[in-house]
Design a protein around this motif. Structure first.
Motif, short mmCIF file in Angstrom:
data_model
loop_
_atom_site.label_atom_id
_atom_site.label_comp_id
_atom_site.label_asym_id
_atom_site.label_seq_id
_atom_site.Cartn_x
_atom_site.Cartn_y
_atom_site.Cartn_z
N HIS A 1 0.82 -1.21 0.00
CA HIS A 1 0.00 0.00 0.00
C HIS A 1 0.86 1.27 0.00
CE1 HIS A 1 -3.24 -2.80 0.82
NE2 HIS A 1 -4.10 -1.82 0.60
N LYS A 2 2.00 1.23 0.65
CA LYS A 2 2.91 2.38 0.59
C LYS A 2 3.36 2.62 -0.85
CE LYS A 2 4.93 2.47 5.24
NZ LYS A 2 6.19 2.33 6.02
N ASN A 3 3.79 1.54 -1.51
CA ASN A 3 4.25 1.68 -2.90
C ASN A 3 3.13 2.16 -3.81
OD1 ASN A 3 6.80 0.80 -2.19
ND2 ASN A 3 6.38 -1.35 -2.68
N LYS A 4 1.95 1.63 -3.57
CA LYS A 4 0.80 2.00 -4.40
C LYS A 4 0.52 3.50 -4.29
CE LYS A 4 -4.21 1.31 -4.67
NZ LYS A 4 -5.36 0.56 -4.11
N TYR A 5 0.44 3.99 -3.06
CA TYR A 5 0.07 5.40 -2.88
C TYR A 5 1.26 6.34 -3.11
CZ TYR A 5 -4.32 3.56 -1.20
OH TYR A 5 -5.53 2.92 -1.13
N ARG A 6 2.49 5.86 -2.90
CA ARG A 6 3.67 6.65 -3.27
C ARG A 6 3.66 6.89 -4.78
NH1 ARG A 6 9.24 7.65 -2.09
NH2 ARG A 6 8.93 6.94 0.04
N SER A 7 3.38 5.84 -5.54
CA SER A 7 3.34 5.96 -6.99
C SER A 7 2.25 6.95 -7.42
CB SER A 7 3.09 4.59 -7.62
OG SER A 7 2.96 4.69 -9.01
N ASN B 1 -8.64 6.66 0.30
CA ASN B 1 -8.69 5.34 -0.33
C ASN B 1 -8.04 4.28 0.56
OD1 ASN B 1 -9.99 6.36 -2.56
ND2 ASN B 1 -8.12 6.59 -3.78
N PHE B 2 -6.91 4.66 1.17
CA PHE B 2 -6.28 3.72 2.09
C PHE B 2 -7.20 3.43 3.28
CE2 PHE B 2 -4.03 3.25 6.14
CZ PHE B 2 -3.46 2.00 5.93
N LEU B 3 -7.79 4.48 3.82
CA LEU B 3 -8.68 4.29 4.97
C LEU B 3 -9.86 3.40 4.60
CD1 LEU B 3 -8.79 7.84 6.62
CD2 LEU B 3 -7.68 5.78 7.47
N LYS C 1 -5.27 15.31 -4.00
CA LYS C 1 -4.93 13.95 -4.43
C LYS C 1 -4.30 13.16 -3.28
CE LYS C 1 -4.48 15.17 -9.30
NZ LYS C 1 -3.57 15.40 -10.44
N HIS C 2 -3.51 13.86 -2.47
CA HIS C 2 -2.96 13.21 -1.27
C HIS C 2 -4.10 12.81 -0.33
CE1 HIS C 2 -1.89 13.74 3.04
NE2 HIS C 2 -0.94 12.88 2.71
N GLN C 3 -5.04 13.74 -0.15
CA GLN C 3 -6.18 13.45 0.73
C GLN C 3 -7.00 12.28 0.19
OE1 GLN C 3 -6.77 14.73 3.61
NE2 GLN C 3 -8.76 13.77 4.01
N LYS C 4 -7.17 12.25 -1.13
CA LYS C 4 -7.92 11.16 -1.75
C LYS C 4 -7.20 9.84 -1.56
CE LYS C 4 -11.19 9.37 -4.24
NZ LYS C 4 -12.56 9.22 -3.69
#
Length: 647
Positions: free
Chosen positions: A368-374, A455-457, A448-451
């Motif tokens: 999930h870190k890699n996904k949202y970092r990307s 999404n993670f939440l 986009k960061h908030q989104k």
């Protein structure tokens, strides 16, 4: 409860044969452990109490069962040597009537009158009895007994009926229970009879009139209601004196065969008698002679009474043994069921944990870190590209505006004023527009960061809900350690919810435009002042050099590259700031993910620890249960052997 020496001796004999008290102590020990579920404990203890009471009861209970006109009342009267009960009654009470020993004839009953219970008891010297509530005036106790046991209006009102009688047959503690007729229209009569024999009677006499040997209705009742108790039933054939001598033997033999065929009884106790012959002796004077035929029936009745006394005592011991066997069997089955259910529950929980928790937290977190970092890195690049495009438009707009202003100047003084204030004013006046451009793009990046965080939440919430649902089912209520762990789990679930709310509030309250203000403040104004001061100062003297037009063209020629360089530096610094800000957002999101996953891990660790505690408890339960099961099996075998010897 034990009164007579006979009763005490009998109780000692019962203990020697059945070890009743020792078995009951063992059962109570099991009940006091945690092997029996709470819902079953009260039931077992009630059964223990019943067995104890029965083993200590000095009385022996003989139920008498029969259909209407079977000779049941005459048989009881013969046992009492007293025509106490009315014969040929068309109705009977809806309760079992107890007749026990007493020095005097006394009646006790409970009547239900107008929804209220009335207790009625006669006295030893009662002669004429008046009961106003029943419209009974001046009758004897015998007449009252006849009324209460045969009057259709009164029998329906009786809740309980006990008669004390001085009969010799009752002296050693025998209690006769006159059950309701089994072929009554009221089906409750049959239920009461069955319950009486199951719970109270030590033995039962089944009255079969010789004139109607084993009616189908009686056979059906015995088969459906009394089959578990037929081994302690004595079948008494009444009215045998009404059968011709040459037919008596074949009638008894035929009846025995029918009992074997219809009810599966092997060698049933079948005794032919004549109650009427016994009762007839009550009215004979001392000088009257007894015929040989009558003497035979009198002797047979005496033999029957002796047989009944022995049967009652032996059956009491067998009943105690049967009840102990039944109770031990029930407990054995219950322990096995409980243990199986406990293991099944544990395995279900274990499977639920396996299916519903994240198996590899490290991989889940990294993925999930890699996904949202990307996602955020792509957003950073998009923001930079869009800002470059917007700044390029802004750059061209401001350059053209400055160029127009320079080229439209008409004198040297105006040129001087423009060089001192005009150009810087144009660039400075564009600051709000540039700030809005940067703010818009940074807000898009922050959104986009908030989104990504939302999404993670959302993904985490799905996993968390599974865990929270498990948390409500993994508690072991009767284990202290697990209770504490369950409380910790609940507390952590609460903390997770608070954390979620806190993170959302922080995200909502974050100032999104700080970076834009910083960039504008640190780059735009100081950069313009330095730029114009170095270029324009030498280009505005009217005394030196070319004409005004040439000076304006020269000024623009020198200013344009510097403006381009200025905006290039501005774009580079904005890109650096955007990159820095973007990776701060990435770090913030990763910290956010770590925070949630650490909380998740703490909950899972507690659940796994609780499961380990439960496994340890079950292993101990398994050992204890198997120990008790072996002991129960040993005791059952011992009681079975004792019961076989008694039978």
């Amino acid at each position: 409860m034990l009164k007579s020496t006979f009763a005490i001796e009998y109780h000692e004999k019962l203990q020697a044969l059945t070890c009743c008290d020792e078995h009951l102590d063992f059962i109570e020990k099991i009940v006091s452990s945690n092997l029996v579920v709470q819902a079953d404990k009260l039931t077992i203890l009630n059964q223990v109490k019943k067995i104890k009471n029965r083993s200590l009861d000095p009385n022996f209970y003989l139920a008498v069962v029969g259909e209407f006109s079977s000779g049941k009342s005459s048989f009881i009267n013969a046992l009492l040597r007293d025509e106490l009960l009315k014969t040929s009654a068309l109705v009977t009470t809806a309760v079992a009537t107890e007749i026990r020993f007493g020095k005097h004839l006394v009646l006790k009953t409970i009547l239900n009158l107008n929804g209220k219970e009335w207790k009625l008891k006669t006295f030893e010297n009662s002669k004429l009895i008046t009961i106003t509530a029943l419209n009974i005036q001046k009758i004897t106790i015998r007449e009252l007994i006849h009324l209460l046991t045969s009057d259709n209006h009164l029998t329906a009102k009786i809740n309980n009926l006990t008669i004390s009688h001085p009969a010799n047959f009752l002296k050693e503690g025998t209690v006769i229970i006159d059950t309701p007729g089994t072929n009554a229209i009221n089906v409750e009569h049959g239920t009461i009879t069955k319950q009486t024999i199951a719970d109270i009677a030590d033995a039962a006499v089944i009255i079969i009139p010789a004139t109607t040997p084993l009616s189908q209705s009686l056979a059906n009742f015995l088969d459906t209601s009394l089959r578990p108790f037929l081994h302690r039933c004595i079948f008494v054939v009444t009215k045998m004196d009404n059968i011709r001598k040459r037919e008596r033997e074949s009638l008894v033999e035929d009846l025995k065969n029918r009992l074997t065929t219809m009810l599966g009884l092997d060698n049933p106790d079948l005794l032919p008698i004549s109650s009427q012959v016994v009762l007839d002796q009550l009215t004979l004077d001392e000088e009257s002679e007894i015929s040989s035929e009558e003497q035979i029936w009198l002797n047979r009745f005496q033999d029957l009474e002796n047989f009944l006394s022995q049967k009652l005592r032996s059956e009491r011991i067998i009943i105690i043994a049967e009840n102990l066997l039944r109770l031990l069997t029930n407990i054995l089955e219950q322990l096995e069921i409980n243990l199986t259910q406990e293991w099944q529950t544990y395995e279900d929980r274990q499977l639920a944990l396996k299916n519903n928790i994240i198996q590899d937290l490290g991989y889940f977190t990294s993925e999930h870190k890699n996904k949202y970092r990307s996602e955020i890195e792509q957003a950073i690049q998009q923001t930079q590209n869009q800002l470059n495009s917007k700044i390029l438009e802004y750059q061209e707009q401001k350059k053209q505006q400055i160029k127009r202003e320079i080229l439209t100047i008409t004198d040297w003084d105006e040129l001087k004023v423009f060089t001192e204030n005009g150009a810087e004013s144009i660039l400075g006046g564009g600051q709000p527009l540039l700030q809005r451009i940067i703010e818009t793009q940074i807000n898009d990046l922050n959104n986009k960061h908030q989104k990504a965080q939302e999404n993670f939440l959302q993904e985490f919430s799905q996993e968390y809900k599974k865990l929270e649902a498990l948390g409500n089912t993994l508690n072991v209520s009767n284990h202290i350690t697990s209770q504490a762990l369950a409380q910790d789990t609940g507390q952590i679930f609460s903390e997770m919810k608070e954390l979620h709310t806190q993170q959302e509030n922080e995200a909502a309250g974050r100032v999104m435009t700080g970076i834009a203000v910083g960039i504008i403040g640190s780059i735009l104004i100081p950069g313009v002042g330095a730029l114009l001061g170095g270029i324009i100062g030498a280009s505005v003297s009217r005394w030196l050099g070319p004409s005004l037009e040439e000076r304006k063209n020269d000024l623009w020629f020198k200013l344009e590259p510097s403006l381009n360089s200025y905006f290039q530096d501005l774009k580079k610094q904005i890109q650096n700031e955007i990159t820095t800000h973007g990776y701060q957002l990435i770090n913030s999101l990763e910290e956010h993910i770590d925070l949630y996953m650490n909380k998740y891990k703490s909950v899972v660790d507690i659940m796994l620890l609780e499961q380990q505690e439960e496994l340890n408890r079950l292993n101990e339960l398994q050992i204890n249960t198997e120990t008790y099961l072996k002991e129960i099996a040993r005791r059952k075998k011992q009681i079975e052997q004792q019961k076989t010897r008694l039978i």
